[in-house]
Design a protein around this motif. Structure first.
Motif, PDB file in Angstrom:
ATOM      1  N   ASP A   1     -35.320  -3.326 -28.062  1.00 60.76           N
ATOM      2  CA  ASP A   1     -33.950  -2.902 -29.027  1.00 60.76           C
ATOM      3  C   ASP A   1     -34.167  -3.169 -30.500  1.00 60.76           C
ATOM      4  OD1 ASP A   1     -33.906  -5.505 -29.332  1.00 60.76           O
ATOM      5  OD2 ASP A   1     -32.126  -5.837 -27.846  1.00 60.76           O
ATOM      6  N   PHE A   2     -35.442  -3.125 -30.888  1.00 61.01           N
ATOM      7  CA  PHE A   2     -35.588  -3.630 -32.446  1.00 61.01           C
ATOM      8  C   PHE A   2     -37.082  -3.274 -32.828  1.00 61.01           C
ATOM      9  CE2 PHE A   2     -37.277  -6.386 -35.757  1.00 61.01           C
ATOM     10  CZ  PHE A   2     -36.341  -5.833 -36.752  1.00 61.01           C
TER      11      PHE A   2
ATOM     12  N   THR B   1     -35.730   1.176 -39.764  1.00 57.31           N
ATOM     13  CA  THR B   1     -35.392  -0.012 -38.987  1.00 57.31           C
ATOM     14  C   THR B   1     -34.564   0.608 -37.965  1.00 57.31           C
ATOM     15  OG1 THR B   1     -35.025  -1.008 -41.057  1.00 57.31           O
ATOM     16  CG2 THR B   1     -33.957  -1.840 -38.831  1.00 57.31           C
TER      17      THR B   1
ATOM     18  N   ILE C   1     -32.529   0.166 -33.963  1.00 53.55           N
ATOM     19  CA  ILE C   1     -31.971  -0.706 -33.331  1.00 53.55           C
ATOM     20  C   ILE C   1     -31.318   0.051 -31.842  1.00 53.55           C
ATOM     21  CG2 ILE C   1     -31.234  -2.254 -35.215  1.00 53.55           C
ATOM     22  CD1 ILE C   1     -28.526  -1.096 -34.987  1.00 53.55           C
TER      23      ILE C   1
ATOM     24  N   TRP D   1     -28.202   4.131 -29.874  1.00 60.36           N
ATOM     25  CA  TRP D   1     -29.216   3.515 -30.824  1.00 60.36           C
ATOM     26  C   TRP D   1     -28.929   4.297 -32.274  1.00 60.36           C
ATOM     27  CZ3 TRP D   1     -32.144   7.297 -33.126  1.00 60.36           C
ATOM     28  CH2 TRP D   1     -32.423   8.426 -32.617  1.00 60.36           C
TER      29      TRP D   1
ATOM     30  N   ILE E   1     -27.231  -6.446 -37.612  1.00 58.76           N
ATOM     31  CA  ILE E   1     -27.967  -6.456 -36.194  1.00 58.76           C
ATOM     32  C   ILE E   1     -29.421  -6.500 -36.130  1.00 58.76           C
ATOM     33  CG2 ILE E   1     -28.294  -4.843 -34.040  1.00 58.76           C
ATOM     34  CD1 ILE E   1     -25.490  -3.788 -34.231  1.00 58.76           C
ATOM     35  N   ALA E   2     -29.925  -5.630 -37.280  1.00 55.20           N
ATOM     36  CA  ALA E   2     -31.379  -5.819 -37.571  1.00 55.20           C
ATOM     37  C   ALA E   2     -31.734  -7.160 -37.990  1.00 55.20           C
ATOM     38  CB  ALA E   2     -31.679  -4.627 -38.384  1.00 55.20           C
TER      39      ALA E   2
ATOM     40  N   ARG F   1     -32.057  -9.379 -34.925  1.00 50.80           N
ATOM     41  CA  ARG F   1     -33.120  -9.352 -34.113  1.00 50.80           C
ATOM     42  C   ARG F   1     -34.436  -9.440 -34.842  1.00 50.80           C
ATOM     43  NH1 ARG F   1     -30.498  -4.005 -31.079  1.00 50.80           N
ATOM     44  NH2 ARG F   1     -28.880  -5.075 -30.255  1.00 50.80           N
TER      45      ARG F   1
END
Length: 359
Positions: free
Chosen positions: A92-93, A110, A112, A122, A300-301, A304
């Motif tokens: 997921d990253f 980037t 996610i 996504w 979020i990025a 992660r």
């Protein structure tokens, strides 16, 4: 000797990761979507045959012949000084940097993903800048192509491109392609506004209907459209801008076209930028619990990224064993590029019934 052991550990870890993923349900929401098109500088697809593909393309505008050198698939002759993932967890990253000195642009992606039903949602944020302040600008396109059965409807309004559709196995979905407010279109002569389709907007869209077996050749299909449009605009611009030259940002700018065409299975969102730029691609499934807001992508990025670095160090203990920052970065990039290089294939195999190698 230490570095050799390090590389071996990285490769072994990747092999274990791939093996573990291979036995999982293909509709597992954490693995359904991914950067499973590693032959491209950036592209996504689900782990489903004949489904929805996406990808990034670009070229610089200083040389009018650059449209023949559109960056899309990873080619040695493109001479990019840098590309490849610096972090990728296989789920997921993932983030990478692409530096293209020949086309005067640096781009960072980037990626996610948010789990949910029907494959989840996504997003990818692209940021970058033109490397030469005197350059005319950079032409950017992000596209979606439908290889199999399903429907797509497209629109461009208020500087946002929208794609809505429905596909077997993925259900209903919506896509937003959103340029940042700070992204700037190159300046051009006011006299040229009289030419049809020239408006200096942040984004425009083109829809095409092509044979399903041709969707993966999105670059070739778009080059045909681009050439025809450029030839038409060149003739119009020659009448309105005598002696001032032809600006690449106008020559290769496209008007919204084919957006309401029935049966459209390729959609291209075009942005022409100068200086610093950013834009988001947000794919959302019908599951309301996996929605993504542009404002949340960076947060979020960031989380992660920290999780990746923590797990990487706890798995390999490189800093604890005395490796330098440069060596740790090399190992992290190697692992991430290996994981980011995982691709999804489908099709039939032809196996010979006889072995003729030793005869």
């Amino acid at each position: 000797m230490q570095l050799r052991g390090l590389v071996a550990a990285v490769v072994l870890s990747t092999a274990v990761l791939v093996a573990a993923h291979g036995d999982m349900d293909p509709l597992n929401s954490e693995l359904q979507w991914g950067t499973y098109r590693p032959n491209l500088y950036f592209g996504t697809r689900p782990r489903l045959p004949n489904s929805l593909l996406s990808g990034l393309m670009w070229f610089g505008l200083d040389d009018q012949r650059n449209w023949q050198k559109i960056r899309h698939s990873c080619e040695l002759g493109d001479n990019l000084s840098e590309y490849g993932y610096s972090r990728h967890n296989g789920r997921d990253f993932g983030e990478q940097t692409m530096r293209d000195n020949d086309q005067d642009v640096g781009i960072k992606s980037t990626f996610i993903q948010v789990p949910g039903q029907l494959g989840g949602s996504w997003a990818v944020r692209f940021t970058g800048r033109t490397l030469n302040e005197d350059a005319q600008g950079v032409w950017l396109v992000y596209y979606f192509g439908l290889q199999g059965n399903g429907t797509l409807s497209t629109s461009v309004k208020d500087d946002v491109a929208m794609v809505r559709g429905r596909i077997p196995d993925l259900g209903k979905f919506s896509i937003r392609i959103v340029p940042a407010h700070s992204s700037q279109h190159p300046a051009f002569l006011e006299d040229l506004r009289n030419i049809g389709g020239i408006h200096g907007s942040k984004i425009s869209g083109v829809g095409l209907k092509v044979p399903k077996t041709y969707v993966w050749k999105a670059k070739d299909a778009f080059q045909d459209v681009l050439l025809e449009s450029a030839q038409t605009r060149a003739r119009a611009m020659a009448k309105h801008a005598q002696g001032s030259g032809i600006h690449g940002s106008l020559l290769f700018g496209l008007s919204n076209a084919g957006l309401r065409k029935k049966g459209t299975n390729l959609f291209f969102a075009q942005m022409i930028v100068h200086g610093e730029f950013a834009f988001d691609i947000i794919y959302e499934c019908a599951d309301k619990t996996s929605r993504i807001d542009s404002e949340a992508i960076d947060a979020i990025a960031s989380n992660r990224r920290k999780e990746f670095d923590t797990r990487f160090e706890s798995s390999f203990n490189l800093r604890e064993n005395g490796f330098s920052d440069v060596q740790i970065e090399m190992a992290r990039n190697a692992l991430s590029s290996l994981i980011g290089g995982i691709e999804y294939f489908h099709g039939s195999r032809l196996v010979s019934s006889k072995c003729t190698i030793f005869t």
